[in-house]
Write an enzyme that holds these catalytic residues in place. Structure first.
Site: not given
Ligand SMILES: NC(=O)c1ccc[n+]([C@@H]2O[C@H](COP(=O)([O-])OP(=O)(O)OC[C@H]3O[C@@H](n4cnc5c(N)ncnc54)[C@H](O)[C@@H]3O)[C@@H](O)[C@H]2O)c1
Length: 287
Positions: A122, A143, A155, A193
């Protein structure tokens, strides 16, 4: 790699975004390698996908007979070596620079040379993440928005070294997912963002300065600007800690005081009022 050669997609992380990304690829007919670090995270991710597919069936967006086929296309795994079979890879591990750099380097070492590697970050610079791999020309930002199966936008962020080829392939791929890709260059907060977070931050200033209550700020934006939800309701949904982190990225990235995080936002995060997930933010969610 040409778009037609992409049959198997690896998704790193089975959390909120990763399971949504796996869902849309599998629904579009791709084989998906869903990689997380522990079986319980994979199980939780698969359960969420199953529930979200049920929701799509109820809404008439997916035929019931499709569900088992979509699920069968997803291979959950805790084994990083499985990535060797992927033709495209999307990283969606937590938003932590060191973790992302490590995960991306590991993936880079396992993926075949022609494979495009995309990050769902993000806020971290795509150019910087790309430079940590041996394939900066085949690296870009993808994104997705939350919830992934519902939101139309992707994005697509070009890093400084992203090739025209990798960019064009990724734009095409988004269309295969029935998403609308929008091309953006690498800059702090990208576009989504950079525009959204200062609005949320300014809404928090209105509350802090006593200009209006949170409800009144949200009503103005909903009824006056036709936003489907007010900025402070949205902030509670996103998580106030996430909003603060992104404001910090904008503030540091542009070194411009117009992005200074609102002190009320800082105070609420310090108090543990993170929004919906903690039961309290600009609104209370005790029930
Ligand atoms: N949540 C949102 O609304 C949103 C929106 C757009 C972008 N993002 C971005 O998406 C990304 C993920 O966010 P999220 O909300 O899904 O996080 P989350 O915490 O829900 O999920 C992340 C997952 O990654 C796993 N993980 C950790 N280390 C790992 C590894 N070495 N190999 C494989 N998996 C691993 C974790 O166990 C977890 O299940 C971030 O970069 C975030 O900024 C999030």
């Amino acid at each position: 790699m040409s778009i037609d050669a992409i049959k198997t997609v690896a998704v790193l992380g089975a959390g909120t975004m990763g399971n949504g990304i796996a869902h849309v690829f599998a629904r579009a007919g791709f084989s998906v390698i869903l990689r997380d670090v522990e079986q319980r995270f994979l199980d939780r991710g698969m359960q969420t996908i199953s529930g979200n597919l049920d929701r799509e069936i109820k809404k008439g967006k997916l035929a019931e007979a499709e569900k088992p086929k979509v699920l069968a296309r997803i291979a959950p795994t805790a084994d990083g070596a499985a990535l060797a079979k992927a033709d495209f890879c999307v990283e969606a591990v937590p938003e932590n620079r060191e973790l992302k750099l490590r995960v991306l380097k590991e993936a880079d070492a396992t993926l075949r040379p022609g494979v495009i590697l995309a990050s769902n970050t993000s806020s971290i610079s795509i150019t910087e993440l790309a430079a940590a791999t041996s394939r900066p020309d085949r690296f870009l930002g993808m994104h997705f928005m939350n919830p992934v199966p519902v939101m139309m936008l992707v994005e697509v962020i070009r890093g400084m070294q992203t090739s025209d080829d990798a960019y064009a392939t990724t734009m095409e791929l988004c269309k295969k997912l029935e998403k609308t890709p929008v091309a953006v260059n690498d800059a702090p907060g990208f576009v989504s963002n950079r525009v959204l977070m200062p609005m949320i931050n300014e809404a928090a200033y209105c509350v802090m300065e006593g200009v209006a209550t949170a409800q009144a700020v949200d009503d103005v934006m909903k009824l006056g600007m036709n936003h489907p939800m007010g900025p402070l309701t949205l902030a509670d949904l996103i998580g106030l800690d996430v909003c603060l982190d992104i404001m910090e990225v904008l503030y540091a990235g542009f070194a411009d005081s117009k992005y200074r995080p609102c002190p009320l936002l800082r105070k609420m995060v310090a108090a543990g009022w993170l929004g919906r997930k903690s039961g309290r933010g600009f609104y209370s969610y005790q029930d």
